[in-house]
Write a protein that holds these residues in place. Structure first.
Motif, PDB file in Angstrom:
ATOM      1  N   GLU A 144       1.516   9.193  -3.744  1.00  0.00           N
ATOM      2  CA  GLU A 144       1.982  10.525  -2.933  1.00  0.00           C
ATOM      3  C   GLU A 144       3.457  10.190  -2.218  1.00  0.00           C
ATOM      4  O   GLU A 144       4.171  10.834  -1.687  1.00  0.00           O
ATOM      5  CB  GLU A 144       1.038  10.934  -1.778  1.00  0.00           C
ATOM      6  N   GLU A 168       0.842  -1.175  -0.057  1.00  0.00           N
ATOM      7  CA  GLU A 168      -0.083  -0.045  -0.038  1.00  0.00           C
ATOM      8  C   GLU A 168       0.856   1.275   0.058  1.00  0.00           C
ATOM      9  O   GLU A 168       0.820   2.095  -0.633  1.00  0.00           O
ATOM     10  CB  GLU A 168      -0.872   0.032   1.218  1.00  0.00           C
ATOM     11  N   GLU A 206       2.731   1.530  -3.489  1.00  0.00           N
ATOM     12  CA  GLU A 206       1.739   1.895  -4.556  1.00  0.00           C
ATOM     13  C   GLU A 206       1.082   3.270  -4.434  1.00  0.00           C
ATOM     14  O   GLU A 206       0.577   3.784  -5.339  1.00  0.00           O
ATOM     15  CB  GLU A 206       0.807   0.844  -4.729  1.00  0.00           C
ATOM     16  N   ASP A 207       1.273   4.032  -3.356  1.00  0.00           N
ATOM     17  CA  ASP A 207       0.786   5.108  -3.194  1.00  0.00           C
ATOM     18  C   ASP A 207       1.323   6.210  -3.990  1.00  0.00           C
ATOM     19  O   ASP A 207       2.679   6.494  -3.862  1.00  0.00           O
ATOM     20  CB  ASP A 207       0.706   5.645  -1.733  1.00  0.00           C
TER      21      ASP A 207
END
Length: 481
Positions: free
Chosen positions: A201, A195, A198-199
């Motif tokens: 930001e 997670e 893959e963000d």
């Protein structure tokens, strides 16, 4: 002895030689490689079975180990996790280490050579061994102010003590919760890791000291002004050109004097003093000044400030840089913090710190002290001069210009009543069709308290509106005690 027996003893002897050789190889020669192999479960259990030392800020642990009721032995815990995540890093049974957990692993685990005596004492006394306590230079109030002020925006803040180099705040946002990666549930850890990676930001990136780095925009004009003073040909009162537009040499491009296409000249007859040009953040003035100084003079100043050097705080800091072999058009763009100029917020905080410390750049650091569990001091932070790009007299001129920028120019949002505040805003174009990055670089001093700060907010727009108020909050947290 008959011939068949001799053959048997020869074979047995050969087998003993092979056994001795293989044992020596695996236990001595290949030991390090096998221990470091991520598939070696025994190494993982041994590593996590150690009572890792705490990481401390202002006397309060922000990372520590607790006994766990599983096969790993200890669980690493972080509180408040996300506010310090890019400093502490993480300690994962699946993905290893990050941040200070990586760079100070031997110290925190108790395996450092400096802790040999402590290991002997613990063994002889039968006491459970514990890694060293690492106390940081961070100021909890400044760190909180920086974290709160950045909020949900992408960016970074670095604040440091100009006279010692101690880092008082280092925040990168968005952040992450390192407790999710320190869990002993490998399933949960893998899910969290995926997670985070893959963000879009990029929460795992420490924007304060690494990542893709940033164009500094108009904050770079501080370095051009410093280089001009250092050349001996200019003072803050020197009159320099500042037309409304500047056709870049040997180029079809035309530079406007201010952001947004503003073609207003810097002063009467297209001229102004160096101080007035900095206060107004005149693009044409500094582009023309950079070309006049030349690449060698500007590069020499930047070298003195540590551009191109990799630093360790002890986390590794990506080197700031400018382009090389610049033609005059490229040098003009470089001189207003564009083209290939890329910096870290830490680097720009060091620049601001030099002006508040009579032109001296101090070596930055995060570790205040290292102590055993008996509170015996192993090492302490010692201020160290890195370089002196400016004389004290020229640094004083820079402070005067920076104070004018806050009092009379673009940096008014950083003003603090009763406190000397100097700074420079920046609005850095990215060339990606997005809003520019917002910057503020400056310092504050009141009595014997000083702080230098650099703030960047990605796609934040004008530095005067976004970054300067953040810097004010952080500087107040240090100065108002």
């Amino acid at each position: 002895m008959n011939k068949p027996l001799r053959h048997v003893w020869l074979v047995i002897g050969l087998l003993f030689v092979l056994l001795f050789t293989s044992t020596t190889y695996f236990q001595v020669i290949a030991q390090g490689r096998l221990n470091a192999d991520g598939r070696n479960a025994r190494t993982i259990y041994n590593e996590f079975g150690r009572n890792r030392g705490p990481i401390v800020v202002d006397g309060t642990p922000i990372a520590w180990s607790e006994k766990s009721d599983d096969t790993y032995g200890y669980l690493r815990t972080y509180e408040p996790g996300s506010m310090y995540a890019h400093v502490t890093g993480y300690y994962s049974v699946v993905y290893g280490f990050g941040g200070l957990e990586r760079s100070l692993n031997d110290t925190l685990s108790g395996e450092a050579d400096s802790l040999f005596y402590q290991r002997v004492v613990d063994t002889l006394s039968g006491r459970d061994m514990q890694g060293a306590t690492v106390e940081l230079t961070l100021d909890s109030q400044a760190q909180q102010a920086a974290y709160d002020a950045l909020g949900d925006r992408r960016g970074a803040v670095v604040a440091l003590d100009p006279e010692t180099g101690e880092i008082l705040a280092m925040v990168s946002t968005p952040s992450f919760d390192p407790n999710r990666l320190s869990s002993h549930s490998t399933k949960d850890v893998r899910a969290s890791w995926s997670e985070l990676n893959e963000d879009p930001e990029r929460p795992l990136t420490n924007r304060a000291i690494g990542g893709d780095l940033y164009p500094p925009g108009s904050t770079f004009k501080l370095l051009v002004a410093a280089s001009a003073l250092d050349s001996g040909s200019y003072t803050k009162d020197s009159v320099i050109p500042g037309p409304g537009t500047y056709p870049l040499p040997n180029s079809s491009s035309v530079m406007n004097n201010h952001a947004g296409g503003d073609q207003t000249p810097c002063g009467p007859d297209d001229q102004s003093t160096l101080q007035s040009a900095l206060e107004q953040s005149c693009n044409t003035s500094f582009a023309m000044l950079g070309v006049e100084l030349g690449e060698d003079q500007l590069s020499g100043t930047l070298d003195d400030y540590g551009f191109g050097d990799r630093m360790s705080i002890p986390q590794t800091v990506t080197a700031s840089r400018i382009g090389t072999d610049l033609d005059d058009a490229q040098l003009a763009s470089t001189s207003i913090g564009q083209y290939e100029t890329r910096v870290t917020p830490l680097q720009m905080a060091m620049v601001a710190g030099s002006f508040a410390h009579d032109g001296v750049v101090m070596e930055p650091g995060l570790v205040k002290s290292v102590r055993t569990q008996d509170q015996r001091v192993i090492s302490e932070f010692t201020p160290k001069e890195r370089s002196q790009p400016l004389t004290a007299a020229n640094a004083a001129q820079m402070r005067t210009m920076m104070v004018g920028t806050v009092e009379e120019g673009t940096g008014s949002a950083a003003r603090i009543d009763g406190v000397e505040v100097g700074g420079k805003t920046g609005t850095a174009e990215t060339g990606r069709g997005t809003k520019p990055h917002s910057w503020f670089v400056g310092y504050a001093q009141s009595g014997d308290r000083k702080v230098a700060v650099a703030v960047v907010v990605e796609e934040g727009g004008y530095g005067s509106k976004v970054a300067a108020p953040i810097a004010k909050d952080v500087m107040e947290a240090v100065i108002d005690r």
